[in-house]
Design a protein around this motif. Structure first.
Motif: not given
Length: 118
Positions: A34, A36, A68-69
């Motif tokens: 995921t 961060q 993008q994250s």
């Protein structure tokens, strides 16, 4: 008083070939993380001897997803045949490429150049 954000390094070490099958496997592995903000994603290519055009697609997709994250994705330990493919496709100017993993850690620990190009 100076505050430094601790950079979290996420290391990926693909092996063998990054072709269609290897690229999908790398993409699947990266999808389990995921993202961060302020993470540093490192793809260590020390054990990759071959890269083809179908393997480039997941690399570019993961670079886009990381940016993008708010993550930074870099490559290291790129062998000559793989570097040649990156140069021929001009992706060597898109990806940040470091000679060694230690070079990346030095920059991350010094918190230098960790501004994301956007």
């Amino acid at each position: 008083m100076t505050l430094k954000q601790k950079v979290q390094v996420v290391l990926f070490k693909p092996q063998g070939s990054i072709d269609l099958q290897g690229g999908i496997a790398l993409g699947d592995e990266m999808a389990t993380v995921t993202p961060q903000p302020h993470q540093l994603w490192v793809i260590d290519l020390a054990e990759v001897d071959f890269l083809d055009s179908s393997g480039l697609v997941p690399l570019v997709q993961e670079l886009k997803a990381a940016r993008q994250s708010g993550c930074r994705l870099v490559l290291c330990n790129v062998k000559a045949p793989v570097r040649l493919i990156l140069e021929l496709t001009q992706l060597d100017s898109v990806f940040e490429i470091f000679d060694t993993y230690d070079d990346i850690l030095t920059i991350a620990n010094n918190n230098q150049s960790l501004v994301l190009a956007g």
